[in-house]
Design a protein around this motif. Structure first.
Motif, PDB file in Angstrom:
ATOM      1  N   ARG A   7       0.843  -1.203   0.000  1.00 28.71           N
ATOM      2  CA  ARG A   7       0.000   0.000   0.000  1.00 28.71           C
ATOM      3  C   ARG A   7       0.873   1.245   0.000  1.00 28.71           C
ATOM      4  N   MET A   8       0.609   2.116  -0.945  1.00 32.04           N
ATOM      5  CA  MET A   8       1.340   3.380  -1.049  1.00 32.04           C
ATOM      6  C   MET A   8       0.361   4.536  -0.932  1.00 32.04           C
ATOM      7  N   ARG A   9       0.758   5.552  -0.156  1.00 27.46           N
ATOM      8  CA  ARG A   9      -0.068   6.735   0.033  1.00 27.46           C
ATOM      9  C   ARG A   9       0.813   7.978  -0.114  1.00 27.46           C
ATOM     10  N   GLY A  10       0.465   8.822  -1.079  1.00 30.27           N
ATOM     11  CA  GLY A  10       1.162  10.085  -1.246  1.00 30.27           C
ATOM     12  C   GLY A  10       2.657   9.956  -1.438  1.00 30.27           C
ATOM     13  N   ASP A  23       3.303  11.931  -5.999  1.00 29.74           N
ATOM     14  CA  ASP A  23       2.061  11.727  -5.248  1.00 29.74           C
ATOM     15  C   ASP A  23       1.314  10.458  -5.678  1.00 29.74           C
ATOM     16  N   VAL A  24       2.003   9.330  -5.599  1.00 29.63           N
ATOM     17  CA  VAL A  24       1.414   8.050  -6.023  1.00 29.63           C
ATOM     18  C   VAL A  24       0.634   7.407  -4.885  1.00 29.63           C
ATOM     19  N   ASP A  25      -0.604   7.034  -5.171  1.00 30.19           N
ATOM     20  CA  ASP A  25      -1.428   6.204  -4.299  1.00 30.19           C
ATOM     21  C   ASP A  25      -1.666   4.884  -5.031  1.00 30.19           C
ATOM     22  N   LEU A  26      -1.366   3.777  -4.376  1.00 26.43           N
ATOM     23  CA  LEU A  26      -1.521   2.474  -5.033  1.00 26.43           C
ATOM     24  C   LEU A  26      -1.762   1.405  -3.988  1.00 26.43           C
ATOM     25  N   GLU A  27      -2.752   0.559  -4.233  1.00 30.00           N
ATOM     26  CA  GLU A  27      -3.020  -0.592  -3.372  1.00 30.00           C
ATOM     27  C   GLU A  27      -2.916  -1.859  -4.209  1.00 30.00           C
ATOM     28  N   GLY A  60       5.934  10.240   2.049  1.00 29.01           N
ATOM     29  CA  GLY A  60       4.695   9.473   1.942  1.00 29.01           C
ATOM     30  C   GLY A  60       4.829   8.154   2.678  1.00 29.01           C
ATOM     31  N   SER A  61       3.890   7.262   2.460  1.00 30.68           N
ATOM     32  CA  SER A  61       3.828   5.996   3.193  1.00 30.68           C
ATOM     33  C   SER A  61       3.889   4.815   2.236  1.00 30.68           C
ATOM     34  N   ARG A 206       3.490   9.793 -12.555  1.00 25.17           N
ATOM     35  CA  ARG A 206       2.128   9.526 -12.075  1.00 25.17           C
ATOM     36  C   ARG A 206       1.597   8.229 -12.676  1.00 25.17           C
TER      37      ARG A 206
END
Length: 211
Positions: A7-10, A23-27, A60-61, A206
């Motif tokens: 899981r990636m956040r920001g 600013d990648v969000d990925l699950e 980010g996380s 992105r």
């Protein structure tokens, strides 16, 4: 099917002042196979390296199996649970032998058996710098299989079939798709992308679903 969720956040990655990942969000679900496509320089390799901790300018996380990297122990766990096939496999500055490379995956017997099946089992005593690009790539694939046997549950692979001929690409794609792990693979190989559950395109740092 095994594997751990990712899981990636920001997530933002920089090379100096240059923003390579924006600013990648990925699950990614446990056991899912995800292909990352896109032009060279779009941030794909940097994103994989960030998951592994090989790229340091990251904000980010990034969680693997729900675990972050707040301590040295957590980083050590991340590196054990994530197998890695680099884009340009290094032959090494010193005369590293094939069997020494395989041993670094944690399960040398299983890796050696994989090397045999991949057609490079007779090359284990040779220095890596004497191998062709395709032979070296097969050796790194065998090491990754050994890492999975040793307990890795995520495989991050960067162009793992690029140096192989068509038949070798098909064979490697079948091997990668059959591993009981979460697979995140950067690839321009259509055969490999078609074996994945999702294909994402990266452009200017992105991510988007490939059309």
């Amino acid at each position: 099917m095994g594997g751990l969720d990712v899981r990636m956040r920001g997530v933002v990655c920089r090379h100096g002042r240059v923003e390579a990942v924006a600013d990648v969000d990925l699950e990614i679900a446990a056991g899912e196979r995800v292909a990352l496509t896109g032009t060279n320089g779009s941030g794909k390799t940097t994103l994989l390296r960030a998951v592994l901790g090989l790229h340091r300018q990251v904000s980010g996380s990034i969680l693997v199996g729900g675990r972050g990297t707040a301590s040295a122990a957590e980083w050590a766990w991340r590196r054990r649970c994530c197998a890695w096939i680099p884009q340009k496999p290094a032959a090494g500055r010193f005369p590293l032998l094939g069997d020494e490379l395989l041993a670094s995956g944690g399960a040398p017997a299983e890796a050696a058996e994989a090397a045999r099946k991949l057609g490079v089992g007779t090359l284990l005593g040779r220095p890596l710098h004497t191998l062709s690009g395709g032979q070296l790539q097969r050796m790194y694939l065998a090491r990754a299989i050994g890492s999975v046997a040793a307990g890795a549950e995520v495989l991050l692979a960067d162009e793992p079939t690029a140096a192989l001929d068509f038949g070798g690409q098909e064979e490697a794609a079948d091997v990668l798709a059959a591993l009981p792990v979460t697979l995140v693979v950067v690839t321009h190989d259509r055969a490999l992308a078609e074996r994945c559950d999702r294909v994402l395109e990266m452009a200017a740092g992105r991510l988007r679903e490939a059309g």
